[in-house]
Design a protein around this motif. Structure first.
Motif, PDB file in Angstrom:
ATOM      1  N   LEU A 122      -7.530  46.651  -4.169  1.00 20.05           N
ATOM      2  CA  LEU A 122      -7.758  45.565  -3.219  1.00 20.05           C
ATOM      3  C   LEU A 122      -7.663  44.195  -3.894  1.00 20.05           C
ATOM      4  O   LEU A 122      -7.178  43.231  -3.286  1.00 20.05           O
ATOM      5  N   LEU A 123      -8.114  44.095  -5.138  1.00 17.98           N
ATOM      6  CA  LEU A 123      -7.993  42.832  -5.874  1.00 17.98           C
ATOM      7  C   LEU A 123      -6.526  42.452  -6.037  1.00 17.98           C
ATOM      8  O   LEU A 123      -6.140  41.294  -5.805  1.00 17.98           O
ATOM      9  N   LEU A 124      -5.704  43.412  -6.431  1.00 17.59           N
ATOM     10  CA  LEU A 124      -4.278  43.126  -6.609  1.00 17.59           C
ATOM     11  C   LEU A 124      -3.612  42.766  -5.278  1.00 17.59           C
ATOM     12  O   LEU A 124      -2.746  41.879  -5.229  1.00 17.59           O
ATOM     13  N   GLU A 125      -4.011  43.421  -4.187  1.00 15.90           N
ATOM     14  CA  GLU A 125      -3.437  43.103  -2.881  1.00 15.90           C
ATOM     15  C   GLU A 125      -3.856  41.709  -2.426  1.00 15.90           C
ATOM     16  O   GLU A 125      -3.026  40.932  -1.922  1.00 15.90           O
ATOM     17  N   ALA A 126      -5.128  41.368  -2.600  1.00 15.42           N
ATOM     18  CA  ALA A 126      -5.591  40.031  -2.219  1.00 15.42           C
ATOM     19  C   ALA A 126      -4.919  38.957  -3.079  1.00 15.42           C
ATOM     20  O   ALA A 126      -4.569  37.878  -2.590  1.00 15.42           O
ATOM     21  N   THR A 127      -4.714  39.259  -4.357  1.00 15.92           N
ATOM     22  CA  THR A 127      -4.025  38.329  -5.244  1.00 15.92           C
ATOM     23  C   THR A 127      -2.574  38.141  -4.808  1.00 15.92           C
ATOM     24  O   THR A 127      -2.049  37.020  -4.829  1.00 15.92           O
ATOM     25  N   ARG A 128      -1.930  39.212  -4.405  1.00 13.11           N
ATOM     26  CA  ARG A 128      -0.545  39.114  -3.931  1.00 13.11           C
ATOM     27  C   ARG A 128      -0.438  38.171  -2.738  1.00 13.11           C
ATOM     28  O   ARG A 128       0.505  37.381  -2.640  1.00 13.11           O
ATOM     29  N   ARG A 129      -1.422  38.200  -1.859  1.00 13.38           N
ATOM     30  CA  ARG A 129      -1.357  37.389  -0.638  1.00 13.38           C
ATOM     31  C   ARG A 129      -1.624  35.910  -0.908  1.00 13.38           C
ATOM     32  O   ARG A 129      -1.129  35.052  -0.166  1.00 13.38           O
ATOM     33  N   THR A 130      -2.396  35.602  -1.926  1.00 10.37           N
ATOM     34  CA  THR A 130      -2.786  34.208  -2.160  1.00 10.37           C
ATOM     35  C   THR A 130      -2.081  33.570  -3.356  1.00 10.37           C
ATOM     36  O   THR A 130      -1.738  32.394  -3.318  1.00 10.37           O
ATOM     37  N   VAL A 131      -1.888  34.324  -4.409  1.00 11.47           N
ATOM     38  CA  VAL A 131      -1.324  33.778  -5.650  1.00 11.47           C
ATOM     39  C   VAL A 131       0.153  34.116  -5.785  1.00 11.47           C
ATOM     40  O   VAL A 131       0.945  33.312  -6.263  1.00 11.47           O
ATOM     41  N   GLY A 132       0.531  35.327  -5.363  1.00  7.07           N
ATOM     42  CA  GLY A 132       1.926  35.740  -5.476  1.00  7.07           C
ATOM     43  C   GLY A 132       2.068  37.045  -6.230  1.00  7.07           C
ATOM     44  O   GLY A 132       1.153  37.499  -6.916  1.00  7.07           O
ATOM     45  N   PHE A 133       3.256  37.621  -6.136  1.00  6.15           N
ATOM     46  CA  PHE A 133       3.470  38.945  -6.718  1.00  6.15           C
ATOM     47  C   PHE A 133       3.584  38.901  -8.233  1.00  6.15           C
ATOM     48  O   PHE A 133       3.320  39.905  -8.905  1.00  6.15           O
ATOM     49  N   VAL A 134       3.997  37.779  -8.797  1.00  6.30           N
ATOM     50  CA  VAL A 134       4.190  37.716 -10.246  1.00  6.30           C
ATOM     51  C   VAL A 134       2.885  38.024 -10.979  1.00  6.30           C
ATOM     52  O   VAL A 134       2.866  38.778 -11.955  1.00  6.30           O
ATOM     53  N   MET A 135       1.785  37.444 -10.508  1.00 10.11           N
ATOM     54  CA  MET A 135       0.478  37.712 -11.122  1.00 10.11           C
ATOM     55  C   MET A 135       0.138  39.196 -11.033  1.00 10.11           C
ATOM     56  O   MET A 135      -0.368  39.798 -11.999  1.00 10.11           O
ATOM     57  N   VAL A 136       0.413  39.811  -9.904  1.00  9.65           N
ATOM     58  CA  VAL A 136       0.155  41.242  -9.715  1.00  9.65           C
ATOM     59  C   VAL A 136       1.023  42.062 -10.667  1.00  9.65           C
ATOM     60  O   VAL A 136       0.551  43.021 -11.286  1.00  9.65           O
ATOM     61  N   ALA A 137       2.295  41.686 -10.776  1.00  6.92           N
ATOM     62  CA  ALA A 137       3.212  42.422 -11.650  1.00  6.92           C
ATOM     63  C   ALA A 137       2.747  42.381 -13.100  1.00  6.92           C
ATOM     64  O   ALA A 137       2.794  43.398 -13.811  1.00  6.92           O
ATOM     65  N   ILE A 138       2.283  41.222 -13.551  1.00  6.63           N
ATOM     66  CA  ILE A 138       1.796  41.108 -14.932  1.00  6.63           C
ATOM     67  C   ILE A 138       0.587  42.012 -15.149  1.00  6.63           C
ATOM     68  O   ILE A 138       0.491  42.720 -16.166  1.00  6.63           O
ATOM     69  N   ALA A 139      -0.346  42.014 -14.194  1.00  7.33           N
ATOM     70  CA  ALA A 139      -1.528  42.877 -14.314  1.00  7.33           C
ATOM     71  C   ALA A 139      -1.123  44.348 -14.335  1.00  7.33           C
ATOM     72  O   ALA A 139      -1.670  45.148 -15.123  1.00  7.33           O
ATOM     73  N   LEU A 140      -0.166  44.735 -13.489  1.00  5.03           N
ATOM     74  CA  LEU A 140       0.284  46.136 -13.448  1.00  5.03           C
ATOM     75  C   LEU A 140       0.964  46.533 -14.759  1.00  5.03           C
ATOM     76  O   LEU A 140       0.779  47.667 -15.244  1.00  5.03           O
ATOM     77  N   ILE A 141       1.730  45.625 -15.339  1.00  6.18           N
ATOM     78  CA  ILE A 141       2.380  45.908 -16.627  1.00  6.18           C
ATOM     79  C   ILE A 141       1.331  46.156 -17.709  1.00  6.18           C
ATOM     80  O   ILE A 141       1.438  47.096 -18.509  1.00  6.18           O
ATOM     81  N   PHE A 142       0.297  45.333 -17.731  1.00  6.92           N
ATOM     82  CA  PHE A 142      -0.754  45.507 -18.731  1.00  6.92           C
ATOM     83  C   PHE A 142      -1.535  46.798 -18.494  1.00  6.92           C
ATOM     84  O   PHE A 142      -1.904  47.497 -19.451  1.00  6.92           O
ATOM     85  N   LEU A 143      -1.808  47.123 -17.230  1.00  5.67           N
ATOM     86  CA  LEU A 143      -2.492  48.385 -16.927  1.00  5.67           C
ATOM     87  C   LEU A 143      -1.639  49.581 -17.341  1.00  5.67           C
ATOM     88  O   LEU A 143      -2.156  50.565 -17.895  1.00  5.67           O
ATOM     89  N   ALA A 144      -0.352  49.501 -17.078  1.00  4.56           N
ATOM     90  CA  ALA A 144       0.555  50.582 -17.485  1.00  4.56           C
ATOM     91  C   ALA A 144       0.569  50.724 -19.008  1.00  4.56           C
ATOM     92  O   ALA A 144       0.605  51.846 -19.544  1.00  4.56           O
ATOM     93  N   TYR A 145       0.530  49.595 -19.703  1.00  5.67           N
ATOM     94  CA  TYR A 145       0.492  49.636 -21.172  1.00  5.67           C
ATOM     95  C   TYR A 145      -0.786  50.314 -21.654  1.00  5.67           C
ATOM     96  O   TYR A 145      -0.767  51.100 -22.609  1.00  5.67           O
ATOM     97  N   ALA A 146      -1.908  49.990 -20.992  1.00  5.38           N
ATOM     98  CA  ALA A 146      -3.173  50.607 -21.389  1.00  5.38           C
ATOM     99  C   ALA A 146      -3.148  52.119 -21.190  1.00  5.38           C
ATOM    100  O   ALA A 146      -3.712  52.871 -21.997  1.00  5.38           O
ATOM    101  N   MET A 147      -2.484  52.592 -20.148  1.00  6.88           N
ATOM    102  CA  MET A 147      -2.457  54.023 -19.835  1.00  6.88           C
ATOM    103  C   MET A 147      -1.380  54.777 -20.615  1.00  6.88           C
ATOM    104  O   MET A 147      -1.595  55.913 -21.052  1.00  6.88           O
ATOM    105  N   TYR A 148      -0.215  54.150 -20.796  1.00 11.48           N
ATOM    106  CA  TYR A 148       0.923  54.875 -21.364  1.00 11.48           C
ATOM    107  C   TYR A 148       1.464  54.232 -22.639  1.00 11.48           C
ATOM    108  O   TYR A 148       2.588  54.534 -23.055  1.00 11.48           O
ATOM    109  N   GLY A 149       0.668  53.384 -23.275  1.00 16.42           N
ATOM    110  CA  GLY A 149       1.117  52.722 -24.493  1.00 16.42           C
ATOM    111  C   GLY A 149       1.399  53.659 -25.638  1.00 16.42           C
ATOM    112  O   GLY A 149       2.137  53.323 -26.560  1.00 16.42           O
TER     113      GLY A 149
END
Length: 629
Positions: A122-149
């Motif tokens: 929900l945080l990422l979805e709310a961020t997408r609506r107000t800040v934009g998708f780029v911020m969400v994409a960066i967070a998802l990349i970092f989360l993916a790195y944490a899981m599959y680094g």
């Protein structure tokens, strides 16, 4: 279809009323928490974030197409489900028992794990609506790195963490989503955004704009200079360069065009000035409070250190504005209101600013200072009949303050994911080593790479989020070059502002272009040229000690004089004009002097300053000879 349309209109009105009440209630809650501090951080921060997310889901529909009532209503139904899920997840997090031995031994299970997953989604979805998708994409990349680094090559690899560990680290601790960035946004920043909203609804903002025109309007290029002064006064409080551009630019840009500035120049001037407002004390936007949290340095010290660089930035911008006015042969405004008349009408609005400046310098809690400022601006407006506000205006300020804070809190919450992953995986050290290797061990090259990273990050991130991400990754590199902690953070903080005025995506310049009816890209080029201080002054912070230190006052004085000379030399070389036009050879000489001042030793700098003085004398003499000829 008519029935669906009727239901749609009724639902829109109802949700807007609910959102307004919820926004006012959030402002009341934030003030109460700031005064009493009765709720502990592990409970207060999730409540704040949940409240913000619910407001976003109420005011930013997932499906904005109102021409299809059935589809719109289905989307609003999904938004209401998101609101319920946000409330439930927050409740689970708030009642979580951190002292339970099961949590310490076995980790999180069941509903707690589900609540953590829902909060992140929900945080990422709310961020997408107000800040934009780029911020969400960066967070998802970092989360993916944490899981599959662990699947990456050794030089980039991390351990790779299971979902349970990620949820526990980012949700059930103060290291991730509910870490330092959100703590600052939910506390200090919200209160000062509310203070800025009260400045606008009480008429104090108009007073500062009128004062700027009274001071500078009669001089050459008056409206442009007034724009710079007004933006310096209002920009730090608004917390947004774009909002400041729209607010002050709606008045200054048409007047600049009327005086003779080209539309692109008017938009660029306003964008550069408005962006500079976020580095101007006493309130320097959300990033400065985050800096105080990250460094452990009192905000009062950061405020003092920032005064001279901010003055130098606006002096740089004013110099460009003046040179442009001289080249265009512009004059001042025919008639301006006397400063005495403006001050008599609105001097009482200065009291709140003086109060918060004094309290911040006395190292009082920034949250309490912000609350005192809100109270002071309201009391000041009530003291005189012509500025007295109604109860409806008061509630409008409370509502606007909450709405303005939404994207800041969400950006900081999402940036907390990035900060958490850096701490959890240790990628920050690897990035530092990579940056030093790529720069070849040269500070100037490292600064250039950090500036480039700031511009790229800023294309999709708000300034505060860009600063948070960049500080985590780049500050250790600057520390390895021997730069102090405060100077390193100040450099990154300043460079993070550049995205608002740097092509190809310069949001503040684009906002100004919309008002000026000008080409967005040409406006961005003008803004970039006018905002060179954002690049030059951090360079002097790194190479010449442009950071106030009571034990090195002589060095600070020399650095200040050197920066002034650098700004003059660079402005002359870029514009090809000072008092009169410069030849191509003279422009190259002025540029060479600027580079030598920035990178040279103290002796070289003194020689360059003398050389610059000689070049200025030649230019002045040429101007006089042409006038008498």
């Amino acid at each position: 279809m008519r029935q669906a349309l009727s239901i749609q209109q009724s639902l829109i009105q109802l949700l807007m009323k609910i959102a307004a009440i919820a926004a006012i209630a959030l402002s009341v809650f934030q003030i109460w928490q700031g005064i009493s501090a009765d709720i502990s951080a592990p409970i207060f921060r999730p409540i704040h974030l949940s409240w913000v997310m619910i407001l976003v889901f109420l005011t930013h529909p997932i499906i904005s197409n109102k021409h299809n009532p059935v589809l719109y209503l289905a989307g609003r139904g999904l938004d209401l489900i998101f609101c319920v899920l946000a409330f439930w997840a927050t409740w689970q997090i708030a009642v979580f028992d951190y002292d339970d031995i099961t949590f310490l031994l076995e980790g999180i299970v069941g509903y707690d794990k589900l609540a953590g997953c829902i909060t992140i989604v929900l945080l990422l979805e709310a961020t997408r609506r107000t800040v934009g998708f780029v911020m969400v994409a960066i967070a998802l990349i970092f989360l993916a790195y944490a899981m599959y680094g662990n699947y990456l090559p050794d030089q980039f690899a991390s351990n790779g963490f299971p979902l349970e560990d990620i949820i526990r680290f980012h949700i059930y601790s103060t290291n991730g989503v509910f870490g330092a960035p959100l703590a600052i946004a939910a506390g200090v920043v919200f209160i000062f955004v509310l203070f800025g909203a009260f400045l606008q609804v009480t008429g104090a903002g108009k007073f500062f704009i009128d004062s700027a025109f009274a001071v500078a309007g009669k001089y050459r290029g008056g409206p442009a200079k007034a724009s710079v002064i007004a933006s310096a006064a209002l920009g730090s409080i608004s917390g947004s360069a774009i909002a400041n551009t729209v607010t002050t630019g709606s008045l200054t840009i048409p007047m600049m065009k009327k005086l003779g500035y080209k539309p692109e120049q008017a938009a660029g001037i306003e964008a550069a000035a408005s962006t500079g407002g976020q580095i101007m004390p006493p309130v320097m936007g959300a990033g400065a409070f985050v800096m105080a949290q990250f460094t452990g340095i009192p905000y009062s010290e950061i405020l003092l250190v920032s005064i001279m660089p901010a003055i130098l930035y606006f002096a740089c911008t004013l110099l460009y504005v003046h040179i442009m006015a001289c080249k265009l042969g512009l004059k001042g405004m025919d008639s301006v209101e006397q400063i005495k008349v403006v001050m008599e009408r609105g001097w009482h609005f200065l009291v709140p600013l003086i109060l918060i400046t004094a309290l911040l310098l006395m190292s009082y809690s920034p949250v309490l200072v912000g609350i005192a400022g809100c109270a002071a601006i309201l009391v000041a407006s009530l003291c005189r009949k012509h500025s007295r506000i109604t109860l409806a205006t008061f509630f409008e300020g409370m509502k606007q303050g909450a709405f303005l804070a939404l994207p800041i809190s969400l950006a900081c919450g999402t940036a907390g994911i990035v900060v958490g992953v850096v701490g959890q995986t240790g990628i920050g050290l690897q990035f530092t080593q990579f940056l030093i290797a790529l720069s070849g061990g040269h500070l100037f090259a490292a600064m250039a790479l950090i500036a480039l990273a700031a511009v790229i990050l800023g294309m999709g991130l708000p300034v505060t989020a860009a600063y948070i991400v960049l500080s985590i990754m780049a500050v250790p590199t600057l520390l390895d070059f021997g730069i102090s902690m405060l100077a390193a953070h100040m450099i990154v903080f300043w460079l993070s502002q550049t995205s608002n005025v740097t092509p190809p995506i310069a949001l503040a310049a684009f906002a100004g272009a919309g008002i000026a009816k000008a080409s967005p890209m040409k406006s961005a080029v003008q803004a970039f040229k006018l905002a060179q201080g954002f690049f030059l002054i951090p360079l002097m912070m790194a190479f010449s000690g442009l950071i106030l230190d009571s034990s090195q006052m002589v060095e600070f004085g020399i650095a200040t004089i050197s920066t002034i000379a650098l700004v003059v030399a660079f402005a002359g070389s870029i514009e090809g004009f000072f008092v009169d036009y410069l030849t191509k050879v003279e422009r190259l000489i002025w540029l060479a002097i600027a580079v030598a001042i920035a990178l040279g030793s103290t002796i070289v700098t003194f020689a360059c300053i003398i050389g610059l003085g000689f070049m200025v004398m030649i230019n002045v003499k040429k101007s006089k000879s042409l006038k008498t000829a």
